[in-house]
Motif scaffolding. Structure first.
Motif, PDB file in Angstrom:
ATOM      1  N   ILE A   8       5.183  -9.928 -12.945  1.00 36.62           N
ATOM      2  CA  ILE A   8       4.033  -9.126 -13.377  1.00 36.62           C
ATOM      3  C   ILE A   8       3.551  -8.320 -12.175  1.00 36.62           C
ATOM      4  O   ILE A   8       3.174  -8.896 -11.146  1.00 36.62           O
ATOM      5  N   LEU A   9       3.556  -7.013 -12.302  1.00 36.21           N
ATOM      6  CA  LEU A   9       3.173  -6.113 -11.212  1.00 36.21           C
ATOM      7  C   LEU A   9       1.886  -5.387 -11.579  1.00 36.21           C
ATOM      8  O   LEU A   9       1.797  -4.767 -12.643  1.00 36.21           O
ATOM      9  N   TYR A  10       0.888  -5.454 -10.696  1.00 36.51           N
ATOM     10  CA  TYR A  10      -0.396  -4.815 -10.932  1.00 36.51           C
ATOM     11  C   TYR A  10      -0.487  -3.505 -10.152  1.00 36.51           C
ATOM     12  O   TYR A  10      -0.199  -3.471  -8.952  1.00 36.51           O
ATOM     13  N   LEU A  11      -0.891  -2.438 -10.837  1.00 39.00           N
ATOM     14  CA  LEU A  11      -1.129  -1.152 -10.189  1.00 39.00           C
ATOM     15  C   LEU A  11      -2.629  -0.972  -9.986  1.00 39.00           C
ATOM     16  O   LEU A  11      -3.422  -1.099 -10.930  1.00 39.00           O
ATOM     17  N   ILE A  12      -2.998  -0.666  -8.742  1.00 37.03           N
ATOM     18  CA  ILE A  12      -4.410  -0.528  -8.365  1.00 37.03           C
ATOM     19  C   ILE A  12      -4.566   0.797  -7.627  1.00 37.03           C
ATOM     20  O   ILE A  12      -3.790   1.101  -6.713  1.00 37.03           O
ATOM     21  N   ASP A  40       7.446   7.701   1.552  1.00 36.93           N
ATOM     22  CA  ASP A  40       8.734   8.104   0.999  1.00 36.93           C
ATOM     23  C   ASP A  40       8.841   7.393  -0.352  1.00 36.93           C
ATOM     24  O   ASP A  40       9.055   6.178  -0.418  1.00 36.93           O
ATOM     25  N   LEU A  41       8.693   8.147  -1.438  1.00 38.41           N
ATOM     26  CA  LEU A  41       8.564   7.517  -2.755  1.00 38.41           C
ATOM     27  C   LEU A  41       9.865   6.899  -3.254  1.00 38.41           C
ATOM     28  O   LEU A  41       9.840   5.916  -4.009  1.00 38.41           O
ATOM     29  N   LYS A  42      10.999   7.428  -2.842  1.00 34.61           N
ATOM     30  CA  LYS A  42      12.271   6.819  -3.252  1.00 34.61           C
ATOM     31  C   LYS A  42      12.377   5.409  -2.687  1.00 34.61           C
ATOM     32  O   LYS A  42      12.715   4.459  -3.400  1.00 34.61           O
ATOM     33  N   HIS A  86      -2.567   5.453  -3.618  1.00 34.83           N
ATOM     34  CA  HIS A  86      -3.565   6.519  -3.465  1.00 34.83           C
ATOM     35  C   HIS A  86      -3.633   7.359  -4.736  1.00 34.83           C
ATOM     36  O   HIS A  86      -2.615   7.642  -5.374  1.00 34.83           O
ATOM     37  N   LYS A  87      -4.844   7.778  -5.080  1.00 37.89           N
ATOM     38  CA  LYS A  87      -5.062   8.498  -6.339  1.00 37.89           C
ATOM     39  C   LYS A  87      -4.250   9.790  -6.434  1.00 37.89           C
ATOM     40  O   LYS A  87      -3.848  10.200  -7.526  1.00 37.89           O
ATOM     41  N   ASP A  88      -3.970  10.433  -5.295  1.00 31.72           N
ATOM     42  CA  ASP A  88      -3.257  11.711  -5.321  1.00 31.72           C
ATOM     43  C   ASP A  88      -1.805  11.572  -5.769  1.00 31.72           C
ATOM     44  O   ASP A  88      -1.201  12.542  -6.247  1.00 31.72           O
ATOM     45  N   ILE A  89      -1.228  10.377  -5.606  1.00 30.66           N
ATOM     46  CA  ILE A  89       0.172  10.182  -6.019  1.00 30.66           C
ATOM     47  C   ILE A  89       0.306   9.098  -7.085  1.00 30.66           C
ATOM     48  O   ILE A  89       1.404   8.708  -7.461  1.00 30.66           O
ATOM     49  N   TYR A  90      -0.829   8.632  -7.569  1.00 25.64           N
ATOM     50  CA  TYR A  90      -0.832   7.504  -8.499  1.00 25.64           C
ATOM     51  C   TYR A  90       0.010   7.777  -9.747  1.00 25.64           C
ATOM     52  O   TYR A  90       0.867   6.964 -10.125  1.00 25.64           O
ATOM     53  N   GLU A  91      -0.211   8.898 -10.394  1.00 30.40           N
ATOM     54  CA  GLU A  91       0.505   9.195 -11.639  1.00 30.40           C
ATOM     55  C   GLU A  91       2.005   9.351 -11.394  1.00 30.40           C
ATOM     56  O   GLU A  91       2.825   8.923 -12.210  1.00 30.40           O
ATOM     57  N   GLN A  92       2.354   9.931 -10.264  1.00 31.59           N
ATOM     58  CA  GLN A  92       3.770  10.113  -9.941  1.00 31.59           C
ATOM     59  C   GLN A  92       4.462   8.763  -9.722  1.00 31.59           C
ATOM     60  O   GLN A  92       5.558   8.520 -10.236  1.00 31.59           O
ATOM     61  N   VAL A  93       3.799   7.886  -8.982  1.00 27.40           N
ATOM     62  CA  VAL A  93       4.368   6.561  -8.745  1.00 27.40           C
ATOM     63  C   VAL A  93       4.446   5.771 -10.047  1.00 27.40           C
ATOM     64  O   VAL A  93       5.447   5.096 -10.326  1.00 27.40           O
ATOM     65  N   LYS A  94       3.409   5.871 -10.850  1.00 24.94           N
ATOM     66  CA  LYS A  94       3.387   5.152 -12.123  1.00 24.94           C
ATOM     67  C   LYS A  94       4.546   5.563 -13.014  1.00 24.94           C
ATOM     68  O   LYS A  94       5.246   4.702 -13.583  1.00 24.94           O
ATOM     69  N   LYS A  95       4.796   6.843 -13.105  1.00 24.02           N
ATOM     70  CA  LYS A  95       5.907   7.326 -13.945  1.00 24.02           C
ATOM     71  C   LYS A  95       7.258   6.874 -13.394  1.00 24.02           C
ATOM     72  O   LYS A  95       8.130   6.421 -14.143  1.00 24.02           O
ATOM     73  N   SER A  96       7.421   6.979 -12.080  1.00 25.03           N
ATOM     74  CA  SER A  96       8.699   6.578 -11.480  1.00 25.03           C
ATOM     75  C   SER A  96       8.958   5.089 -11.691  1.00 25.03           C
ATOM     76  O   SER A  96      10.098   4.671 -11.954  1.00 25.03           O
ATOM     77  N   ILE A 120       0.858  -1.186   0.000  1.00 26.65           N
ATOM     78  CA  ILE A 120       0.000   0.000   0.000  1.00 26.65           C
ATOM     79  C   ILE A 120       0.893   1.235   0.000  1.00 26.65           C
ATOM     80  O   ILE A 120       1.827   1.333   0.798  1.00 26.65           O
ATOM     81  N   VAL A 121       0.607   2.162  -0.895  1.00 24.93           N
ATOM     82  CA  VAL A 121       1.402   3.387  -0.999  1.00 24.93           C
ATOM     83  C   VAL A 121       0.489   4.569  -0.708  1.00 24.93           C
ATOM     84  O   VAL A 121      -0.414   4.891  -1.494  1.00 24.93           O
ATOM     85  N   THR A 122       0.703   5.212   0.425  1.00 25.71           N
ATOM     86  CA  THR A 122      -0.157   6.328   0.829  1.00 25.71           C
ATOM     87  C   THR A 122       0.478   7.657   0.418  1.00 25.71           C
ATOM     88  O   THR A 122       1.662   7.713   0.066  1.00 25.71           O
TER      89      THR A 122
END
Length: 509
Positions: free
Chosen positions: A400-404, A275-277, A304-314, A269-271
């Motif tokens: 295989i990694l799933y993003l939810i 710490d994204l690094k 979490h939706k607020d950081i979803y795009e940032q995590v996806k790109k990283s 779970i990523v809230t």
């Protein structure tokens, strides 16, 4: 390529395709070990016939009383010597693990280090097989509980950790006074032969019976013999949930004991407070380490939706840096899948992701060309999915990694995490104390392992390892897991001159 290592491990005869001829390896059909690294044959092991199996059981029956009568600290001394031999052979055994299984050399060395660590743990535990003293309700009576060896313990292990998981069971069972019979994976038979040879040499040097530790080789039929055999008090099985259910039913039918460590469908779970690094490092290793073939591999990222795009790109940027190739080359991050059947399962999973409406962010595929001749190398995959997809609910042993995506409070993410049949490992990435404590509370993660600010992979031997639900409920390795390998006995001693009964019952003659 691996001949020098096999010779150092004392199993060089196998390179020529012949059996060692000892009773451990049987007289049945030959099992050829092919390396997923280059597709080449490493050697052969003769599988066990039913006659071979019965000989091994007879040797175990003969050895179990001798071994049980040796004081536990003395048994610990034998395990200590085994650990010392593993220290001497760490490099060559680690290389064999890497070459036969396909995990990186660093992970192969790490697996042997796990064996060394559990030996150290078990040596200390051999002096701490504590019972309990209990106050009796009757005067001049003493009650206590003690633990005795079970007898014979059967161990069924999987290809993905071809040596470490056996050692978790073996080291503890041995200090508890049990003798062991191991059925290793037919996909990694040489690793099993090597470990058995090392331990057998230690037993021989101490003039102890060979039957204290034995190896049987073969397919699922040999595992079935172990599960059905009333002489085997405990069967510890590691593998798929499907296999575990079969073992559990078979062993339960004869009222035996089973210790199951089965599938995982592990989530991080990523809230917004993560710490994204750290998150990216933990997620990438968890997803691609051992090419996604750990039971603790990270399968799902619940973000979490607020950081979803940032995590996806990283994440997608990080995946561009992953080097795939020969796992003995330390510059590579990821080696091959175990065999072409695993590759086929990976491809089927990708098709199911697309069929259910998922989006492939990193598309994957089988790698071809120079260095990939074994046809077992694949690209890791990242997919955007819904947690409810059937394929997401299934454990796929592949990278295989799933993003939810989740919205709202962390409780919503925890609910998503728990909405799978498996319950092995879990993690949360957050710097928020409240979120971390909720995750670890009775209403938090329903997994046997729950981590904060580390990934789902990489358990230490000091803690009990295992999971809930379809993961099987078993616990191996550290903590008080030793109790699974012993039988518990309550004792009452009357040192008075009368015979008072419990609960104040009167029975006068």
């Amino acid at each position: 390529m691996i001949k020098k290592e096999l010779k150092a491990l004392g199993i060089d005869l196998l390179v020529n395709g012949t059996s060692t001829g000892t009773k451990w390896f049987g007289q049945g059909e030959k099992i050829t070990s092919f390396s997923p690294v280059d597709g080449k044959s490493i050697g052969q092991v003769s599988s066990s016939t039913r006659k071979d199996y019965d000989k091994v059981l007879q040797a175990a029956e003969s050895a179990k009383k001798v071994w049980a009568d040796i004081p536990a600290p003395k048994r610990g001394e034998i395990v200590r010597q085994f650990g010392d031999k593993l220290r001497e052979l760490k490099d060559v055994l680690g290389k064999l693990v890497s070459y036969e299984m396909g995990k990186s050399y660093q992970e192969g060395l790490g697996e042997v280090q796990e064996m060394i660590d559990i030996c150290d743990f078990a040596v200390g535990q051999s002096r701490q097989l504590y019972g309990f003293t209990i106050h009796s309700e009757r005067p001049s009576h003493r009650m206590y509980e003690q633990y005795h060896p079970l007898g014979i313990v059967g161990i069924i292990s999987a290809f993905n950790f071809p040596v470490a998981v056996w050692s978790w069971n073996a080291a503890l069972a041995l200090i508890c006074g049990d003798v062991i019979i191991w059925k290793g994976s037919e996909k990694t038979p040489l690793c099993a032969v090597a470990c058995q040879k090392i331990l057998a040499d230690v037993l021989k040097a101490n003039k102890l019976p060979e039957g204290i530790s034995s190896l049987v080789t073969g397919d699922a039929e040999v595992g079935k013999w172990l599960a059905e055999d009333k002489r085997i008090a405990l069967v510890s099985a590691t593998g798929s949930t499907r296999m575990g259910k079969q073992v559990a039913v078979t062993v339960a039918n004869r009222l035996g004991r089973s210790l199951l460590e089965l599938g995982g469908n592990n989530a991080i779970i990523v809230t917004p407070q993560a710490d994204l690094k750290m998150t990216i490092i933990g997620a990438v290793f968890g997803a691609v380490g051992t090419a996604g073939q750990r039971c603790t591999s990270t399968r799902r990222l619940i973000i979490h939706k607020d950081i979803y795009e940032q995590v996806k790109k990283s994440l997608t940027d990080a995946y561009k840096q992953i080097k795939i190739g020969d796992p003995l080359n330390t510059k590579n991050h990821m080696g091959p899948l175990i065999d072409t059947d695993a590759v086929q399962n990976y491809l089927v999973a990708i098709d199911k992701i697309k069929a259910e409406g998922g989006t492939l962010l990193v598309k994957g595929g089988v790698l071809k060309g120079k260095g990939y001749e074994s046809e077992c190398y694949v690209q890791p995959v990242i997919a955007e999915v819904e947690n409810s997809y059937e394929i997401v609910q299934t454990e796929t042993f592949a990278p295989i990694l799933y993003l939810i995506k989740y919205e709202g409070e962390v409780e919503n993410a925890i609910a998503l995490q728990n909405q799978v049949a498996q319950g092995l490992s879990s993690a949360i990435m957050t710097t928020n104390l409240r979120e971390a404590e909720l995750f670890l509370s009775q209403n938090g993660s329903d997994c046997g392992i729950a981590n904060v600010n580390i990934g789902t992979s990489g358990a230490e031997i000091g803690g009990a390892f295992g999971g809930e639900k379809e993961t099987g409920g078993g616990r191996e390795s550290g903590s008080d897991s030793w109790k699974a390998y012993m039988r518990r006995q309550t004792n009452t001693i009357n040192y008075s001159t009368s015979l008072p009964l419990a609960q104040g019952i009167k029975f006068d003659l």
